[in-house]
Structures are given as C-alpha cells and as structure tokens.
Design a protein around this motif. Structure first.
Motif, PDB file in Angstrom:
ATOM      1  N   MET A 127       0.833  -1.150   0.000  1.00 50.93           N
ATOM      2  CA  MET A 127       0.000   0.000   0.000  1.00 50.93           C
ATOM      3  C   MET A 127       0.893   1.234   0.000  1.00 50.93           C
ATOM      4  O   MET A 127       1.638   1.478   0.916  1.00 50.93           O
ATOM      5  CB  MET A 127      -0.862  -0.143   1.206  1.00 50.93           C
ATOM      6  CG  MET A 127      -1.569   1.003   1.590  1.00 50.93           C
ATOM      7  SD  MET A 127      -2.879   0.517   2.609  1.00 50.93           S
ATOM      8  CE  MET A 127      -3.594   1.875   2.834  1.00 50.93           C
ATOM      9  N   ALA A 128       0.768   1.938  -1.030  1.00 50.12           N
ATOM     10  CA  ALA A 128       1.584   3.124  -1.218  1.00 50.12           C
ATOM     11  C   ALA A 128       0.760   4.359  -0.903  1.00 50.12           C
ATOM     12  O   ALA A 128      -0.419   4.429  -1.199  1.00 50.12           O
ATOM     13  CB  ALA A 128       2.051   3.169  -2.655  1.00 50.12           C
ATOM     14  N   LEU A 129       1.456   5.276  -0.295  1.00 52.36           N
ATOM     15  CA  LEU A 129       0.763   6.523   0.055  1.00 52.36           C
ATOM     16  C   LEU A 129       0.969   7.541  -1.064  1.00 52.36           C
ATOM     17  O   LEU A 129       2.050   7.645  -1.635  1.00 52.36           O
ATOM     18  CB  LEU A 129       1.305   7.082   1.369  1.00 52.36           C
ATOM     19  CG  LEU A 129       1.065   6.224   2.615  1.00 52.36           C
ATOM     20  CD1 LEU A 129       1.751   6.841   3.806  1.00 52.36           C
ATOM     21  CD2 LEU A 129      -0.410   6.074   2.916  1.00 52.36           C
ATOM     22  N   SER A 130      -0.039   8.278  -1.259  1.00 57.96           N
ATOM     23  CA  SER A 130       0.045   9.291  -2.307  1.00 57.96           C
ATOM     24  C   SER A 130       0.721  10.536  -1.746  1.00 57.96           C
ATOM     25  O   SER A 130       0.913  10.683  -0.535  1.00 57.96           O
ATOM     26  CB  SER A 130      -1.344   9.618  -2.834  1.00 57.96           C
ATOM     27  OG  SER A 130      -2.074  10.270  -1.838  1.00 57.96           O
ATOM     28  N   ASN A 131       1.038  11.379  -2.680  1.00 53.60           N
ATOM     29  CA  ASN A 131       1.680  12.642  -2.306  1.00 53.60           C
ATOM     30  C   ASN A 131       0.783  13.451  -1.380  1.00 53.60           C
ATOM     31  O   ASN A 131       1.266  14.083  -0.449  1.00 53.60           O
ATOM     32  CB  ASN A 131       1.962  13.431  -3.589  1.00 53.60           C
ATOM     33  CG  ASN A 131       3.419  13.779  -3.714  1.00 53.60           C
ATOM     34  OD1 ASN A 131       4.204  13.394  -2.882  1.00 53.60           O
ATOM     35  ND2 ASN A 131       3.740  14.493  -4.766  1.00 53.60           N
TER      36      ASN A 131
END
Length: 131
Positions: free
Chosen positions: A1-5
């Motif tokens: 799970m990648a976090l957005s900017n």
C-alpha cells in the motif's frame, strides 16, 4: 500500500502541527538555558572579585603577621633588658644593705671607742664624771 503525495503532505502537516508545541518548548528551554548561562557568567565574575578580595586580605594579614612578629621580637628584647635591670637592682639593694651593715658596725665601733676614751679620761680626772 503506497501513500500518495497528498497523503504524505497531510501526514507532514499533522506532524508539523504536533511538533510545533515541542519546537516552542525547546525554544523556551534554549532561552532559559541562555539566561542560566548568563547568570553563571555573572556568578563567575563575582567569584573572581571575591577571590581577589580574599587575596588582598591574605596579603594584609601577612603584613600584620610580620608586624606582630617584629613586635614580639621587640617585646622579647624588652623583657630580657627588664630581667637584667631587675638583677642589677637586686644587686644594688644587696650592696646597699651590706654598706648599711658595715656603716652600722663602724658607728658602733666608734661609739664604743668614744665611750672607752671618755671612761679613761674620767678615770684620770681630765673629764668630769657625768651626773
């Protein structure tokens, strides 16, 4: 799970909000430490002044001590001279008593001799006998 900017920016904003009071408190602590440091500097200067004053007092006491030593030496000399004078006075008193004794003996001898002469002269009729 990648976090957005945007998520990262939101987390950064939240952390900044949470860290601002800590930063403020750290700033306050820095100011208080600066005040303490200034007080210690002032305290150090005052201690230096006190140390100089104590050194001055120590020098003055050293001078007083040497003056008292000088006075003590002079007092010892006076005491020695007084002892000699006392002995001389005692010797003079003894000499006077001996002279007085010798003078009294001489006067007694003269009085005895005079009495003998008067008795002899009265016995030969040269002097009239006393009543």
């Amino acid at each position: 799970m990648a976090l957005s900017n945007e998520d990262l920016m939101a987390i950064s904003g939240l952390l900044d909000t949470k860290l601002d009071p800590i930063n403020n408190r750290l700033g306050t602590l820095e100011n208080k430490f600066d005040v303490l440091e200034n007080k210690f500097d002032t305290f150090g200067k005052r201690l230096g002044t006190l140390e100089n004053r104590f050194d001055s007092l120590e020098n003055r006491f050293g001078t007083l001590e040497s003056r008292f030593d000088s006075l003590e030496n002079r007092f010892d000399t006076l005491e020695f001279k007084q002892d000699i004078t006392h002995k001389k006075l005692n010797d003079l008193i003894l000499d006077f008593k001996i002279a007085e004794r010798d003078t009294n003996r001489s006067f007694k001898l003269i009085a005895d001799t005079q009495e003998t002469i008067i008795t002899v002269l009265q016995g030969k009729g040269i002097l009239p006998k006393a009543l």
